[in-house]
Every structure is written in C-alpha cells, then in structure tokens.
Design an enzyme around this catalytic site. Structure first.
Site, PDB file in Angstrom:
ATOM      1  N   ARG A  62       1.003  -1.152   0.093  1.00  0.00           N
ATOM      2  CA  ARG A  62      -0.096  -0.018   0.016  1.00  0.00           C
ATOM      3  C   ARG A  62       0.900   1.124  -0.067  1.00  0.00           C
ATOM      4  NH1 ARG A  62      -5.108   2.443   3.513  1.00  0.00           N
ATOM      5  NH2 ARG A  62      -6.048   0.768   1.977  1.00  0.00           N
ATOM      6  N   CYS A 109     -16.268   3.201   1.007  1.00  0.00           N
ATOM      7  CA  CYS A 109     -15.332   2.040   1.073  1.00  0.00           C
ATOM      8  C   CYS A 109     -14.679   2.321   2.775  1.00  0.00           C
ATOM      9  CB  CYS A 109     -14.135   2.474  -0.043  1.00  0.00           C
ATOM     10  SG  CYS A 109     -13.328   4.154   0.406  1.00  0.00           S
ATOM     11  N   ARG A 160     -13.926  -7.370   2.789  1.00  0.00           N
ATOM     12  CA  ARG A 160     -12.399  -7.021   2.449  1.00  0.00           C
ATOM     13  C   ARG A 160     -11.753  -8.253   2.814  1.00  0.00           C
ATOM     14  NH1 ARG A 160     -10.029  -2.360   1.827  1.00  0.00           N
ATOM     15  NH2 ARG A 160      -8.601  -3.657   0.910  1.00  0.00           N
TER      16      ARG A 160
HETATM   17  N1  NVA Z   1      -9.502   7.231  -1.720  1.00  0.00           N
HETATM   18  C1  NVA Z   1      -8.993   7.003  -0.330  1.00  0.00           C
HETATM   19  C2  NVA Z   1      -9.550   5.612  -0.007  1.00  0.00           C
HETATM   20  C3  NVA Z   1      -9.047   5.224   1.382  1.00  0.00           C
HETATM   21  C4  NVA Z   1      -9.465   3.694   1.660  1.00  0.00           C
HETATM   22  C5  NVA Z   1      -7.799   7.228  -0.083  1.00  0.00           C
HETATM   23  O1  NVA Z   1      -7.047   6.975  -0.860  1.00  0.00           O
HETATM   24  O2  NVA Z   1      -7.394   7.797   0.956  1.00  0.00           O
HETATM   25  N1   CP Z   2     -11.321   0.937   2.494  1.00  0.00           N
HETATM   26  C1   CP Z   2      -9.845   0.689   2.838  1.00  0.00           C
HETATM   27  O1   CP Z   2      -8.806   0.547   2.261  1.00  0.00           O
HETATM   28  O2   CP Z   2      -9.540   1.239   4.191  1.00  0.00           O
HETATM   29  P1   CP Z   2      -8.325   1.191   5.053  1.00  0.00           P
HETATM   30  O3   CP Z   2      -7.687   2.328   4.586  1.00  0.00           O
HETATM   31  O4   CP Z   2      -8.486   1.354   6.620  1.00  0.00           O
HETATM   32  O5   CP Z   2      -7.259  -0.066   4.717  1.00  0.00           O
END
Ligand code: NVA
Ligand code: CP
Length: 312
Positions: A109, A272, A300
């Site tokens: 991530r 989400c 998820r």
């Molecule tokens: N669009 C948001 C999604 C978080 C799960 C972000 O990138 O912060």
């Molecule tokens: N929806 C999602 O990706 O949540 P987190 O940022 O908590 O992983």
C-alpha cells in the site's frame, strides 16, 4: 477458466484480469465467507509468508491481509517505511528481489502505482495492490461481492459513484463494472472527473460486457441507481488540496435528499471507509437502513483471502 492460470499472478490493477478470472475470485470469496460463518478451519498457508508493506495508513486492508493469511496458518510480516529501505536507501527493484527470495507473496500500500508494478515485475512472487494513488482493486472486489450478496446477479445493475471521480476507488470501480457488465455512472464536478484515458480503456470492456459507463456532473443522474457510492473528498497524500476539494465537492454530499432522487426504495448506500461523516456523506445516510458499509468492510477479508488462495 482454469484456476491454475492464476497461480503466481499479481493483482496490481484489475485491468489485466479477465471477467472470468474476476468472477472466479468472487465465487471463491463467497465460499471463503461461508466457511468463516461455519467456523470451518483450513490451514492452506502453513509454511508460507506474506510481506505487507505500508507507506500509508490502513485499518481494513492491513487487518484483512494479516488475519486472512494468519488464520490459514501463514506468517504475515508488517513492514512500514520506518522499518525497511524502500526506494530511499535501496531501490524498489532490489527490495523486490530480496523480498521475493524470502516471502511467498507481497502486499503493497502506498503512493505510486509504479512502485507496486515494479515490485510485481521484479519479485518473482505474487504482489497485491493494497491501494495506490491510482487503484484500489481489492476494495472493488469486496464491493462487488457485497452487491452480489444483495442483488444476486449484478449484470445490468446501476452503480452510481458520487464525489472525487479521479480517485483510486472510483477508478477501480469503473474498471470492474466495465468488465462485469454493471452500469457505472460517475457524478463529479468536471475538475474531478474520471480521466479520459481510463474511460477509453473501460469503454472497450464495457462494449464486450454490455455495461454502460456514464460521466456526469448532474446529481439527477442518480435516477434508478441500485447503489450510490461515495468516498472521502481528500484521499491520503492529497491533504494539501483539502480546501479546494471542499469547495468543489460540497454540492456532491450524499444526503437523504440525494438518495431519494434515485426514486428506488431498494437503493443501497456504499462507502469504502474510513468516512468523514457530515462531509461526503451525512450521518443519517451512513447510519441508515440503506447503508451496507459494514458488509463491504467485512468482505475485504473474504475477498483478500480468496485472491491469496487463488494466486499463491
Ligand atoms: N480514496 C481513499 C480511499 C481510502 C481507503 C484514499 O486513497 O485515501
Ligand atoms: N477501505 C480501506 O482500504 O480501508 P483502510 O484504509 O482502513 O485499509
């Protein structure tokens, strides 16, 4: 579809996954969830290891990967950028080669899509995108699993995304809907609309699946939606743009009046998470009877377990 073709495969975006491969992972997710409900124990990752690299924070994605892998007997290792050399003192390529020698799979991530793509190219083991600035494919899979649970067949349903149409969640939803024959409407101010390049790519898959992709800035286009979906106005890493986002997106807040505009009493609300309640969505909507956000969050884990089972 031969499930063997997924062994060793990475998921950095859903763009290079076929509709049949996506449907297979979703079917597997349903059975993974059923097994969890009946407390059926499997130990399919015994002796396996998962590197979990996080440049950005996470609740759902981290916990989903870590618990899904661990409860199958595998050993997940959490690595923040405080812990490892990734692109600072060591190139992403070299990190990928080293991790590929020690781990059965890698989750990433972070910011750049190119980082997860480099990891996938160099590691020699499956690499999963747990969110980048551009895509959030594991989220999109969980969202479609949620829609399947509610509606059965998702083909021909209308999913309406309201908000920042350029962000990772909107872009991944656009891809998966185009591939699976789900009608996808993105309603965003023109400045924050989904980019033309992605829309062009999606239109080819949509033509094959029978999905209709609509880009709009009119809230009236929620009419007949089966699901209204929103996400935060300010994604991680874009905090500098917060004031501008608020200005552009305030008219696009999902409230009860907008849900009524669908004229569909069965229309559900999706997000989400994490949500900024009162900003992109009002409390009565996210806490109300239409909201399915907790099912999305739980899903998820089931979808992430299914992806790892399919590819490791
Ligand atoms: N669009 C948001 C999604 C978080 C799960 C972000 O990138 O912060
Ligand atoms: N929806 C999602 O990706 O949540 P987190 O940022 O908590 O992983």
């Amino acid at each position: 579809m031969n499930p063997e073709q997924l062994k060793g495969r990475s998921l950095v975006t859903l763009k290079n996954w076929t509709p049949d491969e996506i449907r297979y992972v979703l079917e597997l997710s349903h059975s993974v969830k059923k097994a969890a409900r009946t407390s059926t124990v499997h130990q399919r990752f015994v002796g396996k290891t998962l590197a979990m690299i996080f440049e950005k924070r996470s609740t759902r994605t981290r916990c989903a990967f870590e618990t899904a892998f661990g409860e199958e007997g595998g050993h997940p290792v959490f690595l923040s950028t405080q812990d490892i050399q990734l692109g600072s003192k060591e190139s992403v390529e070299d990190t990928a080669r080293v991790l590929g020698r020690m781990f059965s799979a890698i989750e990433f991530r972070g910011f750049k899509q190119s980082t997860v793509e480099t990891l996938a190219r160099e590691a020699g083991v499956p690499v999963y995108n747990g969110l980048t600035d551009q895509y959030h494919p594991t989220q999109a899979l969980a969202d479609i699993l949620t829609l399947q649970e509610i509606f059965g067949t998702v083909q021909g349903k209308k999913l309406c995304y309201v908000g920042d149409g350029r962000n990772n969640v909107a872009r991944s939803l656009c891809v998966i809907c185009a591939k699976l024959g789900i009608n996808f409407t993105v309603i965003a101010p023109p400045e924050l609309s989904t980019d033309r390049e992605l829309l062009d790519e999606c239109s080819q898959w949509a033509a094959e699946s029978g999905s209709k992709i609509v880009v709009s800035s009119s809230l009236a286009d929620v009419l007949a939606a089966d699901a209204v979906y929103t996400d935060v106005w300010v994604s991680m890493g874009e905090e500098h743009a917060a004031a501008e986002r608020k200005r552009l997106l305030s008219p696009f807040r999902v409230d009860e009046a907008l849900m009524e505009k669908t004229r569909n009493p069965s229309c559900i609300f999706m997000h989400c998470l994490p949500a900024v309640k009162g900003e992109e969505v009002t409390v009565p909507v996210i806490e109300g009877h239409r909201s399915r956000v907790w099912d999305q969050a739980e899903n998820r884990k089931h979808t992430i377990k299914a992806i790892m089972l399919a590819t490791i």
